[in-house]
Write a protein that holds these residues in place. Structure first.
Motif, PDB file in Angstrom:
ATOM      1  N   PRO A 162       0.897  -3.222 -18.257  1.00 43.36           N
ATOM      2  CA  PRO A 162       0.772  -1.805 -18.631  1.00 43.36           C
ATOM      3  C   PRO A 162       1.345  -0.885 -17.561  1.00 43.36           C
ATOM      4  O   PRO A 162       1.571  -1.301 -16.423  1.00 43.36           O
ATOM      5  CB  PRO A 162      -0.739  -1.616 -18.764  1.00 43.36           C
ATOM      6  N   SER A 163       1.524   0.358 -17.937  1.00 42.43           N
ATOM      7  CA  SER A 163       2.054   1.368 -17.029  1.00 42.43           C
ATOM      8  C   SER A 163       1.199   1.436 -15.764  1.00 42.43           C
ATOM      9  O   SER A 163      -0.027   1.438 -15.838  1.00 42.43           O
ATOM     10  CB  SER A 163       2.046   2.714 -17.749  1.00 42.43           C
ATOM     11  N   GLY A 164       1.841   1.442 -14.609  1.00 42.50           N
ATOM     12  CA  GLY A 164       1.125   1.574 -13.338  1.00 42.50           C
ATOM     13  C   GLY A 164       0.626   0.275 -12.750  1.00 42.50           C
ATOM     14  O   GLY A 164      -0.015   0.281 -11.696  1.00 42.50           O
ATOM     15  N   CYS A 165       0.933  -0.870 -13.374  1.00 44.76           N
ATOM     16  CA  CYS A 165       0.386  -2.135 -12.868  1.00 44.76           C
ATOM     17  C   CYS A 165       1.159  -2.676 -11.671  1.00 44.76           C
ATOM     18  O   CYS A 165       0.725  -3.625 -11.027  1.00 44.76           O
ATOM     19  CB  CYS A 165       0.318  -3.185 -13.970  1.00 44.76           C
ATOM     20  N   GLY A 166       2.332  -2.090 -11.391  1.00 51.39           N
ATOM     21  CA  GLY A 166       3.065  -2.511 -10.194  1.00 51.39           C
ATOM     22  C   GLY A 166       4.375  -3.247 -10.444  1.00 51.39           C
ATOM     23  O   GLY A 166       4.939  -3.826  -9.516  1.00 51.39           O
ATOM     24  N   LYS A 167       4.884  -3.197 -11.662  1.00 52.68           N
ATOM     25  CA  LYS A 167       6.126  -3.919 -11.991  1.00 52.68           C
ATOM     26  C   LYS A 167       7.319  -3.392 -11.190  1.00 52.68           C
ATOM     27  O   LYS A 167       8.032  -4.156 -10.546  1.00 52.68           O
ATOM     28  CB  LYS A 167       6.438  -3.788 -13.499  1.00 52.68           C
ATOM     29  N   SER A 168       7.518  -2.070 -11.253  1.00 55.40           N
ATOM     30  CA  SER A 168       8.683  -1.488 -10.566  1.00 55.40           C
ATOM     31  C   SER A 168       8.546  -1.615  -9.057  1.00 55.40           C
ATOM     32  O   SER A 168       9.532  -1.821  -8.348  1.00 55.40           O
ATOM     33  CB  SER A 168       8.851  -0.013 -10.938  1.00 55.40           C
ATOM     34  N   THR A 169       7.303  -1.502  -8.563  1.00 51.89           N
ATOM     35  CA  THR A 169       7.083  -1.653  -7.123  1.00 51.89           C
ATOM     36  C   THR A 169       7.489  -3.058  -6.677  1.00 51.89           C
ATOM     37  O   THR A 169       8.167  -3.230  -5.667  1.00 51.89           O
ATOM     38  CB  THR A 169       5.601  -1.395  -6.781  1.00 51.89           C
ATOM     39  N   THR A 170       7.107  -4.068  -7.454  1.00 49.79           N
ATOM     40  CA  THR A 170       7.484  -5.446  -7.116  1.00 49.79           C
ATOM     41  C   THR A 170       9.007  -5.592  -7.115  1.00 49.79           C
ATOM     42  O   THR A 170       9.594  -6.184  -6.206  1.00 49.79           O
ATOM     43  CB  THR A 170       6.860  -6.444  -8.117  1.00 49.79           C
ATOM     44  N   THR A 182       9.389  -4.988 -18.303  1.00 51.05           N
ATOM     45  CA  THR A 182       9.086  -4.322 -19.569  1.00 51.05           C
ATOM     46  C   THR A 182       7.576  -4.174 -19.737  1.00 51.05           C
ATOM     47  O   THR A 182       6.808  -4.923 -19.144  1.00 51.05           O
ATOM     48  CB  THR A 182       9.680  -5.105 -20.765  1.00 51.05           C
ATOM     49  N   HIS A 183       7.148  -3.172 -20.538  1.00 50.62           N
ATOM     50  CA  HIS A 183       5.728  -3.160 -20.912  1.00 50.62           C
ATOM     51  C   HIS A 183       5.569  -3.546 -22.374  1.00 50.62           C
ATOM     52  O   HIS A 183       4.485  -3.477 -22.926  1.00 50.62           O
ATOM     53  CB  HIS A 183       5.080  -1.802 -20.601  1.00 50.62           C
ATOM     54  N   ASP A 184       6.696  -3.996 -22.981  1.00 51.65           N
ATOM     55  CA  ASP A 184       6.706  -4.350 -24.398  1.00 51.65           C
ATOM     56  C   ASP A 184       6.575  -5.872 -24.531  1.00 51.65           C
ATOM     57  O   ASP A 184       7.497  -6.621 -24.195  1.00 51.65           O
ATOM     58  CB  ASP A 184       8.034  -3.845 -24.986  1.00 51.65           C
ATOM     59  N   ARG A 236       0.844  -1.192   0.000  1.00 51.89           N
ATOM     60  CA  ARG A 236       0.000   0.000   0.000  1.00 51.89           C
ATOM     61  C   ARG A 236       0.871   1.230   0.000  1.00 51.89           C
ATOM     62  O   ARG A 236       1.857   1.289   0.712  1.00 51.89           O
ATOM     63  CB  ARG A 236      -0.819   0.058   1.292  1.00 51.89           C
ATOM     64  N   PHE A 237       0.490   2.210  -0.804  1.00 51.56           N
ATOM     65  CA  PHE A 237       1.049   3.548  -0.665  1.00 51.56           C
ATOM     66  C   PHE A 237      -0.106   4.394  -0.167  1.00 51.56           C
ATOM     67  O   PHE A 237      -1.045   4.638  -0.927  1.00 51.56           O
ATOM     68  CB  PHE A 237       1.570   4.085  -2.002  1.00 51.56           C
ATOM     69  N   GLY A 238      -0.075   4.806   1.098  1.00 55.64           N
ATOM     70  CA  GLY A 238      -1.215   5.505   1.670  1.00 55.64           C
ATOM     71  C   GLY A 238      -2.418   4.580   1.622  1.00 55.64           C
ATOM     72  O   GLY A 238      -2.358   3.454   2.104  1.00 55.64           O
ATOM     73  N   ASP A 249      15.147  -2.918 -14.770  1.00 53.38           N
ATOM     74  CA  ASP A 249      13.859  -2.222 -14.877  1.00 53.38           C
ATOM     75  C   ASP A 249      13.813  -1.392 -16.157  1.00 53.38           C
ATOM     76  O   ASP A 249      14.400  -0.316 -16.215  1.00 53.38           O
ATOM     77  CB  ASP A 249      13.631  -1.331 -13.654  1.00 53.38           C
ATOM     78  N   GLU A 250      13.158  -1.913 -17.169  1.00 50.78           N
ATOM     79  CA  GLU A 250      13.050  -1.255 -18.478  1.00 50.78           C
ATOM     80  C   GLU A 250      14.411  -0.739 -18.949  1.00 50.78           C
ATOM     81  O   GLU A 250      14.555   0.445 -19.269  1.00 50.78           O
ATOM     82  CB  GLU A 250      12.039  -0.096 -18.423  1.00 50.78           C
ATOM     83  N   PRO A 251      15.403  -1.612 -19.031  1.00 49.12           N
ATOM     84  CA  PRO A 251      16.755  -1.120 -19.301  1.00 49.12           C
ATOM     85  C   PRO A 251      16.943  -0.648 -20.743  1.00 49.12           C
ATOM     86  O   PRO A 251      17.935   0.006 -21.035  1.00 49.12           O
ATOM     87  CB  PRO A 251      17.639  -2.344 -19.034  1.00 49.12           C
TER      88      PRO A 251
HETATM   89  N1  LIG Z   1       6.123   6.062  -3.718  1.00 50.54           N
HETATM   90  C1  LIG Z   1       4.878   5.968  -4.173  1.00 50.54           C
HETATM   91  N2  LIG Z   1       3.847   6.612  -3.552  1.00 50.54           N
HETATM   92  C2  LIG Z   1       2.586   6.494  -3.972  1.00 50.54           C
HETATM   93  N3  LIG Z   1       2.196   5.766  -5.039  1.00 50.54           N
HETATM   94  C3  LIG Z   1       3.166   5.098  -5.695  1.00 50.54           C
HETATM   95  C4  LIG Z   1       4.545   5.174  -5.314  1.00 50.54           C
HETATM   96  N4  LIG Z   1       5.253   4.401  -6.171  1.00 50.54           N
HETATM   97  C5  LIG Z   1       4.370   3.894  -7.041  1.00 50.54           C
HETATM   98  N5  LIG Z   1       3.126   4.309  -6.773  1.00 50.54           N
HETATM   99  C6  LIG Z   1       1.888   3.910  -7.504  1.00 50.54           C
HETATM  100  O1  LIG Z   1       1.866   2.510  -7.563  1.00 50.54           O
HETATM  101  C7  LIG Z   1       1.370   2.057  -8.822  1.00 50.54           C
HETATM  102  C8  LIG Z   1       2.360   1.105  -9.448  1.00 50.54           C
HETATM  103  O2  LIG Z   1       3.530   1.815  -9.791  1.00 50.54           O
HETATM  104  P1  LIG Z   1       4.768   1.120 -10.483  1.00 50.54           P
HETATM  105  O3  LIG Z   1       5.841   2.135 -10.579  1.00 50.54           O
HETATM  106  O4  LIG Z   1       5.090  -0.129  -9.762  1.00 50.54           O
HETATM  107  O5  LIG Z   1       4.176   0.779 -11.926  1.00 50.54           O
HETATM  108  P2  LIG Z   1       4.904   0.140 -13.205  1.00 50.54           P
HETATM  109  O6  LIG Z   1       4.160  -1.096 -13.544  1.00 50.54           O
HETATM  110  O7  LIG Z   1       6.355   0.026 -12.944  1.00 50.54           O
HETATM  111  O8  LIG Z   1       4.596   1.230 -14.338  1.00 50.54           O
HETATM  112  P3  LIG Z   1       5.522   1.811 -15.529  1.00 50.54           P
HETATM  113  O9  LIG Z   1       5.417   0.833 -16.674  1.00 50.54           O
HETATM  114  O10 LIG Z   1       4.860   3.115 -15.838  1.00 50.54           O
HETATM  115  O11 LIG Z   1       6.921   1.980 -15.001  1.00 50.54           O
HETATM  116  C9  LIG Z   1       1.090   3.315  -9.635  1.00 50.54           C
HETATM  117  O12 LIG Z   1      -0.272   3.574  -9.583  1.00 50.54           O
HETATM  118  C10 LIG Z   1       1.904   4.375  -8.933  1.00 50.54           C
HETATM  119  O13 LIG Z   1       1.318   5.633  -9.088  1.00 50.54           O
END
Ligand SMILES: Nc1ncnc2c1ncn2[C@@H]1O[C@H](COP(=O)(O)OP(=O)(O)OP(=O)(O)O)[C@@H](O)[C@H]1O
Ligand SMILES: [Mg+2]
Length: 347
Positions: A36-44, A190-192, A11-13, A157-159
């Motif tokens: 897709p963008s925002g699905c959580g790849k980089s967070t994972t 990647t998102h590709d 959770r973020f907030g 991460d998307e190198p």
């Molecule tokens: N530090 C943070 N605080 C609040 N929300 C965050 C934070 N980091 C990521 N998010 C949210 O978490 C979700 C997932 O983000 P993430 O960066 O993991 O996506 P992604 O799959 O890597 O996307 P992209 O392809 O655009 O890089 C997004 O909705 C993003 O706005």
């Protein structure tokens, strides 16, 4: 070394970004996170790296639970989209930087820098500064710097996203070669979809913070578990015919463009050509049938023109059926599929 995520939520907030992720990546494999963008790849990835701590769940490297460990204690190498090489340092110094931080002796550092520079093929540029290198060469240096400490895990991460189309293809083959040679367990974000299909041992398809499917590329392509995966993988996109009925069930049916052929003998639909594009090996055709636009390929020799009427055929084994409500795949029996095709038929 295997990587395991157990019941990971983030959770973020108030926003739930990752929901109950469970997965294992086997030692020595290259696995992609695709979505897709925002699905959580980089967070994972950041949770695996230790940059973020998960709200719930645990990360294991082999048998070790490392959830509480700092990034520098995890034995990982990372490369980001914006490969930040140190501009004032030479390639040699850039690659050697992590060794210097770890107080590796000068003699050993020299050997290791040369060894890894040869593997990634930058051994001829060791005295140059980053700005004297092409984008692809800079990216190789970033990979060398991530590998020089002999990490147990390589996180990318998307190198390739800053590189032009041709260089991207070249570099993804290079990453695959380097990964095979070093046998380091690797996660590639990647998102590709084409990039993921070409480089990976397995792909983890993600959407809205959840794993949609985890499998080898062929499986993901040929047997998508849900309509999201079916639509996300493949270019041109899978054709979707909505609201088909089988008994009481409403289905959305997917047919890949390459599974549709011009077929005047046993046609399932007739339509008018809206669009033709010559793409080298084949012709891409879009036909309007009953309010659907159907995309498929025709052979280069076929004499087709916009506004022509054509008849197209498909094979029942090539239908991908998904429940309309849940989007889940349903595998229907052959006779049901045959009946479905008959229903789709227009006379
Ligand atoms: N530090 C943070 N605080 C609040 N929300 C965050 C934070 N980091 C990521 N998010 C949210 O978490 C979700 C997932 O983000 P993430 O960066 O993991 O996506 P992604 O799959 O890597 O996307 P992209 O392809 O655009 O890089 C997004 O909705 C993003 O706005
Ligand atoms: Mg990202």
């Amino acid at each position: 070394m295997d990587i395991k995520l157990e019941q990971i939520s983030m959770r973020f907030g108030k926003t739930l970004v990752l929901q109950n992720m469970n997965l294992t990546i086997s030692s020595g494999k290259l696995v992609s996170f695709l979505g897709p963008s925002g699905c959580g790849k980089s967070t994972t990835l950041s949770i695996i790296a230790g940059i973020n701590k998960p709200t719930e769940g645990n990360v294991f490297f082999g048998e070790d639970c490392i959830t509480e460990k700092a990034p520098e204690e995890r034995g990982i190498g990372m490369v980001f989209q914006n490969y930040a090489l140190y501009p004032h340092m030479t390639v040699f110094q850039n690659i050697g930087f992590p060794l210097k931080m770890n107080k590796v002796s000068k003699e050993e550092a020299k050997n290791r820098i040369r060894e890894i520079a040869e593997i990634v093929k930058v051994e001829d540029f060791l005295d140059r500064k980053p700005k004297q290198l092409s984008g692809g060469q800079q990216q190789r240096v970033a990979i060398a710097r991530a590998l020089v400490k002999k990490p147990k895990v390589l996180l990318l991460d998307e190198p390739l996203s800053n590189l032009d189309a041709r260089l991207r293809i070249e570099m993804r083959e290079e990453i695959r070669r380097i990964q095979k040679k070093t046998e380091v367990t690797t996660i590639f974000v990647t998102h590709d979809q084409e990039e993921a299909m070409s480089i990976s041992d397995s792909i983890i398809v993600m959407d809205e913070g959840k794993i949609q499917q985890y499998g080898v590329p062929e499986q993901i392509y040929n047997h998508p578990h849900n309509i999201f995966t079916a639509k996300f993988i493949g270019n041109p996109k899978i054709n979707i015919i909505e609201d088909c009925e089988v008994g009481a069930e409403k289905l959305n049916i997917g047919i890949r463009p390459e599974d549709i052929k011009i077929d005047a003998e046993n046609p399932i639909a007739r339509g008018t050509i809206e669009y033709i594009e010559r793409i080298g090996r084949e012709i891409l055709v879009k036909v309007s049938c009953n309010n659907n636009t159907i995309t498929f390929f025709a052979s280069k020799e076929s004499q087709l023109n916009v506004n022509d009427e054509v008849e197209i055929g498909i094979n029942e084994k090539d239908l991908h059926c998904f429940e309309k409500e849940s989007g889940k795949r349903i595998d229907l029996k052959e006779n049901v599929l045959k009946a479905l095709i008959n229903k789709l038929k227009v006379n």
